[in-house]
Motif scaffolding. Sequence first.
Motif, PDB file in Angstrom:
ATOM      1  N   ILE A   1     -24.732  43.060  14.795  1.00 54.83           N
ATOM      2  CA  ILE A   1     -25.121  41.726  15.250  1.00 54.83           C
ATOM      3  C   ILE A   1     -25.529  41.781  16.721  1.00 54.83           C
ATOM      4  N   TYR A   2     -24.686  42.419  17.536  1.00 52.91           N
ATOM      5  CA  TYR A   2     -25.020  42.570  18.960  1.00 52.91           C
ATOM      6  C   TYR A   2     -26.300  43.387  19.134  1.00 52.91           C
TER       7      TYR A   2
ATOM      8  N   LYS B   1     -28.846  43.656  17.038  1.00 49.27           N
ATOM      9  CA  LYS B   1     -30.002  42.845  16.662  1.00 49.27           C
ATOM     10  C   LYS B   1     -30.348  41.843  17.760  1.00 49.27           C
TER      11      LYS B   1
ATOM     12  N   MET C   1     -19.460  43.409  14.052  1.00 46.06           N
ATOM     13  CA  MET C   1     -20.117  42.883  15.247  1.00 46.06           C
ATOM     14  C   MET C   1     -21.191  43.809  15.811  1.00 46.06           C
TER      15      MET C   1
ATOM     16  N   MET D   1     -25.894  33.213  15.354  1.00 45.52           N
ATOM     17  CA  MET D   1     -26.700  33.955  14.379  1.00 45.52           C
ATOM     18  C   MET D   1     -26.123  33.793  12.972  1.00 45.52           C
TER      19      MET D   1
ATOM     20  N   ALA E   1     -20.050  37.432   9.103  1.00 46.39           N
ATOM     21  CA  ALA E   1     -18.970  38.236   9.681  1.00 46.39           C
ATOM     22  C   ALA E   1     -17.687  37.422   9.791  1.00 46.39           C
TER      23      ALA E   1
ATOM     24  N   GLU F   1     -25.919  35.966  10.722  1.00 44.31           N
ATOM     25  CA  GLU F   1     -25.106  37.141  10.419  1.00 44.31           C
ATOM     26  C   GLU F   1     -23.682  36.983  10.932  1.00 44.31           C
ATOM     27  N   MET F   2     -23.526  36.229  12.004  1.00 47.43           N
ATOM     28  CA  MET F   2     -22.189  35.997  12.556  1.00 47.43           C
ATOM     29  C   MET F   2     -21.372  35.124  11.614  1.00 47.43           C
TER      30      MET F   2
ATOM     31  N   VAL G   1     -25.392  35.410  19.760  1.00 42.80           N
ATOM     32  CA  VAL G   1     -24.536  36.118  18.809  1.00 42.80           C
ATOM     33  C   VAL G   1     -23.681  35.140  18.009  1.00 42.80           C
TER      34      VAL G   1
END
Length: 191
Positions: free
Chosen positions: A118-119, A121, A115, A35, A41, A37-38, A32
């Motif tokens: 993301i979690y 995925k 989040m 990633m 975020a 995406e993180m 996570v």
Amino acid sequence: MKKFFVFATMALAGITAFAQPKFAHVNLNELVQLMPEMDEARTAMNASSKEANETYMAMVEEFNSKAQAYQQKASSWTPAIRESKEKELNEIQGRIQEFQESIQAELQQQQQQLMAPIYKKASDTVNAIAKEAGYIFVFEVSQLIYVDAQQSTDITPQAREKLGIPADRTLESLQAELQAQAQNSAIGAQN
């Protein structure tokens, strides 16, 4: 009939002995945090936090300015003006406190909204890898006291690959990257 039951039990025990269950473990936190995406975020959260902090500081500056003016001129004001200014200072303090409470809740809600996918995925990716490889259980390493790496497979590298996390990106390199960003922000704030 008794012989059949004994034979069936022995056969089942023999099959179970040869069909070893497959176990795996994964570092979900690492996935996570690394990633792409993180990163997005974090950028969104930092921007929101910065904006909230700027608004808060402007409110505090307004309060301090009016409090200083009150202290300097209070002795020359009439009781009605003093009372009006005190009421104004109390209202500003109330707005500051209300803002702090509401912005904390808003930032926490924004973080949860950012989040959750993301979690999901990361979890879906781990589940797909586990199902594809036939693992019976996949354990999260941060909640384990002991893992025998010879009897449990680490699927973190596979998940990293499927999630598009570069091989050279680690939690340590992420930490260094975040520290550099913080230092650059601090330097930018000083200028």
